[in-house]
Design a protein around this motif. Structure first.
Motif, mmCIF file in Angstrom:
data_model
loop_
_atom_site.group_PDB
_atom_site.id
_atom_site.type_symbol
_atom_site.label_atom_id
_atom_site.label_comp_id
_atom_site.label_asym_id
_atom_site.label_seq_id
_atom_site.Cartn_x
_atom_site.Cartn_y
_atom_site.Cartn_z
ATOM 1 N N THR A 1 28.804 -30.263 35.799
ATOM 2 C CA THR A 1 29.031 -29.450 37.006
ATOM 3 C C THR A 1 29.931 -28.294 36.617
ATOM 4 O OG1 THR A 1 28.808 -31.256 38.604
ATOM 5 C CG2 THR A 1 30.120 -29.362 39.279
ATOM 6 N N GLU B 1 25.030 -35.093 36.845
ATOM 7 C CA GLU B 1 26.098 -34.561 37.701
ATOM 8 C C GLU B 1 25.512 -33.743 38.848
ATOM 9 O OE1 GLU B 1 25.925 -34.019 34.425
ATOM 10 O OE2 GLU B 1 27.688 -34.900 33.463
ATOM 11 N N ASP B 2 26.192 -33.786 39.944
ATOM 12 C CA ASP B 2 25.769 -33.056 41.130
ATOM 13 C C ASP B 2 27.014 -32.616 41.898
ATOM 14 O OD1 ASP B 2 24.977 -33.760 44.356
ATOM 15 O OD2 ASP B 2 23.736 -32.326 43.253
ATOM 16 N N GLN C 1 25.212 -28.856 40.454
ATOM 17 C CA GLN C 1 25.221 -28.190 39.153
ATOM 18 C C GLN C 1 26.325 -27.157 39.086
ATOM 19 O OE1 GLN C 1 21.313 -26.620 38.387
ATOM 20 N NE2 GLN C 1 20.549 -28.590 37.678
ATOM 21 N N MET D 1 32.967 -33.836 42.702
ATOM 22 C CA MET D 1 31.750 -33.828 41.885
ATOM 23 C C MET D 1 31.225 -35.251 41.799
ATOM 24 S SD MET D 1 33.320 -31.344 39.017
ATOM 25 C CE MET D 1 34.960 -31.595 39.649
#
Lengths: 112, 112
Positions: free
Chosen positions: A106, A6-7, A9, A21
């Protein structure tokens, strides 16, 4: 690795704004799932998108999937304080499909 | 709605004790899972079960065992609790691989 990454954080936005996200993965998948986790609680299944789907909606949630780029995004529109949580993506690989592998998630904070 | 119930929200045990974490689901799901969640490490799969009396090791099975004598119940056993097993333990179930997981609320275990 079978997990999604995921990016970013962490993400902090004002109430009412949209939150996006992203999730990247490495294997071929049957579907990809998004989950939410409120602090100290179990995960809640939000939405499942199949590999032959490109976009899916559920209330204020919009998920896209690009299998050519091995990526997905989760958009939360008109965010609310109650959306404050960690969000996880879980790609379900074609191989080894019996289990899901979760990334770090995230951490979304909605500021009043 | 499917419900996954974990017997305890908080548990404190002593080093060397045998610990049982219980998980019960009420929707006749075939698959059940045990994860642990630690800061910075995310969710890690300990064991899972396809069906009654069946079990498969996950990514971190050492120090744990499981029991599934009835379809609705999946027990995680810490044979001899150690301080490095202090963690949040999450149980999940699902109908099949095309479906999302339903998680319990989690058990926060502290081993002293």
């Amino acid at each position: 690795s079978q997990q999604g990454e995921e990016d970013p954080q962490a993400l902090s936005i004002q109430e009412g704004e949209n939150a996006t996200m992203n999730c990247s993965y490495k294997t071929s998948i049957n579907n990809l799932q998004w989950y939410r986790q409120n602090s100290g609680r179990g995960l809640v299944h939000l939405i499942l998108i199949r590999s032959n789907e490109r976009e899916k909606h559920s209330g204020r949630l919009r998920v896209t999937l690009d299998t050519s780029k091995k990526s997905s995004s989760l958009l939360i529109t008109a965010s609310r304080a109650a959306d404050t949580a960690s969000y996880f993506c879980a790609p379900r690989p074609i191989q080894g499909a019996q289990k899901l592998v979760f990334g770090q998630g995230t951490r979304l904070t909605i500021n009043p | 709605d499917v419900k996954v119930t974990q017997s305890s929200r908080y548990l404190v045990k002593r080093t060397g004790e045998k610990v049982f974490l219980e998980c019960v689901q009420d929707m006749d799901h075939e698959n059940m899972f045990w994860y642990r969640q630690d800061p910075g490490l995310g969710l890690r799969l300990i064991y899972f079960s396809y069906d009654v009396k069946m079990k498969e090791k996950g990514d971190i099975p050492e120090g744990y065992s499981v029991s599934r004598e009835k379809k609705e119940r999946f027990s995680l056993i810490l044979e001899s609790a150690s301080t490095n097993q202090t963690s949040m333990y999450l149980c999940a179930s699902r109908h099949g691989t095309a479906y999302g997981y339903t998680f319990g609320s989690g058990t926060r275990l502290t081993v002293v």
